[in-house]
Motif scaffolding. Structure first.
Motif, PDB file in Angstrom:
ATOM      1  N   LEU A 264    -115.355 -38.118 -32.460  1.00  0.00           N
ATOM      2  CA  LEU A 264    -114.043 -38.625 -32.857  1.00  0.00           C
ATOM      3  C   LEU A 264    -113.395 -39.388 -31.702  1.00  0.00           C
ATOM      4  O   LEU A 264    -112.882 -40.493 -31.899  1.00  0.00           O
ATOM      5  N   ILE A 265    -113.442 -38.828 -30.516  1.00  0.00           N
ATOM      6  CA  ILE A 265    -112.850 -39.489 -29.353  1.00  0.00           C
ATOM      7  C   ILE A 265    -113.553 -40.816 -29.080  1.00  0.00           C
ATOM      8  O   ILE A 265    -112.907 -41.845 -28.856  1.00  0.00           O
ATOM      9  N   GLU A 266    -114.884 -40.800 -29.132  1.00  0.00           N
ATOM     10  CA  GLU A 266    -115.619 -42.047 -28.885  1.00  0.00           C
ATOM     11  C   GLU A 266    -115.278 -43.102 -29.935  1.00  0.00           C
ATOM     12  O   GLU A 266    -115.068 -44.276 -29.601  1.00  0.00           O
ATOM     13  N   ALA A 267    -115.208 -42.704 -31.198  1.00  0.00           N
ATOM     14  CA  ALA A 267    -114.856 -43.659 -32.257  1.00  0.00           C
ATOM     15  C   ALA A 267    -113.458 -44.223 -32.026  1.00  0.00           C
ATOM     16  O   ALA A 267    -113.229 -45.422 -32.196  1.00  0.00           O
ATOM     17  N   ALA A 268    -112.525 -43.363 -31.622  1.00  0.00           N
ATOM     18  CA  ALA A 268    -111.149 -43.819 -31.379  1.00  0.00           C
ATOM     19  C   ALA A 268    -111.091 -44.818 -30.241  1.00  0.00           C
ATOM     20  O   ALA A 268    -110.428 -45.855 -30.339  1.00  0.00           O
ATOM     21  N   VAL A 269    -111.794 -44.520 -29.154  1.00  0.00           N
ATOM     22  CA  VAL A 269    -111.787 -45.423 -27.999  1.00  0.00           C
ATOM     23  C   VAL A 269    -112.442 -46.748 -28.366  1.00  0.00           C
ATOM     24  O   VAL A 269    -111.913 -47.821 -28.091  1.00  0.00           O
TER      25      VAL A 269
ATOM     26  N   ARG B   4    -119.927 -49.167 -36.449  1.00  0.00           N
ATOM     27  CA  ARG B   4    -118.828 -49.269 -37.430  1.00  0.00           C
ATOM     28  C   ARG B   4    -117.715 -48.311 -36.999  1.00  0.00           C
ATOM     29  O   ARG B   4    -117.500 -47.263 -37.613  1.00  0.00           O
ATOM     30  N   TYR B   5    -117.008 -48.673 -35.957  1.00  0.00           N
ATOM     31  CA  TYR B   5    -116.089 -47.758 -35.303  1.00  0.00           C
ATOM     32  C   TYR B   5    -114.890 -47.369 -36.157  1.00  0.00           C
ATOM     33  O   TYR B   5    -114.466 -46.207 -36.149  1.00  0.00           O
ATOM     34  N   GLU B   6    -114.329 -48.312 -36.895  1.00  0.00           N
ATOM     35  CA  GLU B   6    -113.174 -47.987 -37.752  1.00  0.00           C
ATOM     36  C   GLU B   6    -113.564 -46.974 -38.833  1.00  0.00           C
ATOM     37  O   GLU B   6    -112.842 -46.011 -39.083  1.00  0.00           O
ATOM     38  N   GLN B   7    -114.723 -47.186 -39.472  1.00  0.00           N
ATOM     39  CA  GLN B   7    -115.191 -46.251 -40.503  1.00  0.00           C
ATOM     40  C   GLN B   7    -115.524 -44.897 -39.877  1.00  0.00           C
ATOM     41  O   GLN B   7    -115.226 -43.854 -40.448  1.00  0.00           O
ATOM     42  N   ALA B   8    -116.134 -44.916 -38.695  1.00  0.00           N
ATOM     43  CA  ALA B   8    -116.440 -43.662 -37.992  1.00  0.00           C
ATOM     44  C   ALA B   8    -115.157 -42.894 -37.718  1.00  0.00           C
ATOM     45  O   ALA B   8    -115.088 -41.678 -37.937  1.00  0.00           O
ATOM     46  N   LEU B   9    -114.129 -43.608 -37.285  1.00  0.00           N
ATOM     47  CA  LEU B   9    -112.844 -42.968 -36.986  1.00  0.00           C
ATOM     48  C   LEU B   9    -112.251 -42.340 -38.242  1.00  0.00           C
ATOM     49  O   LEU B   9    -111.780 -41.200 -38.215  1.00  0.00           O
ATOM     50  N   ARG B  10    -112.307 -43.041 -39.370  1.00  0.00           N
ATOM     51  CA  ARG B  10    -111.775 -42.477 -40.626  1.00  0.00           C
ATOM     52  C   ARG B  10    -112.539 -41.222 -41.036  1.00  0.00           C
ATOM     53  O   ARG B  10    -111.932 -40.216 -41.392  1.00  0.00           O
ATOM     54  N   ASP B  11    -113.855 -41.275 -40.973  1.00  0.00           N
ATOM     55  CA  ASP B  11    -114.650 -40.107 -41.370  1.00  0.00           C
ATOM     56  C   ASP B  11    -114.430 -38.935 -40.427  1.00  0.00           C
ATOM     57  O   ASP B  11    -114.238 -37.797 -40.869  1.00  0.00           O
TER      58      ASP B  11
END
Length: 127
Positions: free
Chosen positions: A92-97, A72-79
């Motif tokens: 954070l970097i991995e979620a963004a990529v 769930r990359y978008e949710q991970a990025l928000r958190d």
């Protein structure tokens, strides 16, 4: 056998690692080492997140890692974007990529963190 079923060696090793951290946490509590209690609690929460255990996650850094683990990359990025702890920088970097965010948005931030392993993981994920 564990809990009435056979387990793979990797599963047994993971359970033993968690048990070792839990034992260390008990020892830290028994000896009043508050800084160790926090560190070990964080390790247990990160293990829970990596294993997909939502109940074991303690804060947004851990739920962010949980979402990252579950794809769930978008949710991970928000958190993770709301977290200011250095250990969460690579997550954070991995979620963004993985969420197709611009890697350059985080390059300066990761560099400013000044944490060698975090910078290395950030660079590896971006490749």
């Amino acid at each position: 056998m564990l809990r009435g079923r056979e387990t793979e060696p990797a599963q047994v090793a993971r359970l033993l690692d968690t048990a070792t951290v839990a034992e260390a946490l008990d020892l830290a509590r028994d000896t009043g080492q508050s800084h160790r209690i926090e560190q070990l609690g964080t390790i247990i929460a990160r293990i829970a997140a990596i294993e997909g255990d939502a109940e074991g996650c303690r804060d947004r850094a851990h739920t962010g890692l949980l979402h990252l683990t579950l794809g769930r990359y978008e949710q991970a990025l928000r958190d993770l974007a709301a977290v200011t702890v250095v250990f969460a920088a690579p997550d954070l970097i991995e979620a963004a990529v993985r969420a197709a965010e611009a890697y350059t948005r985080f390059t300066a931030w990761a560099r400013a963190a000044g944490h060698g392993p975090a910078r290395s993981r950030c660079a590896a994920v971006a490749c």
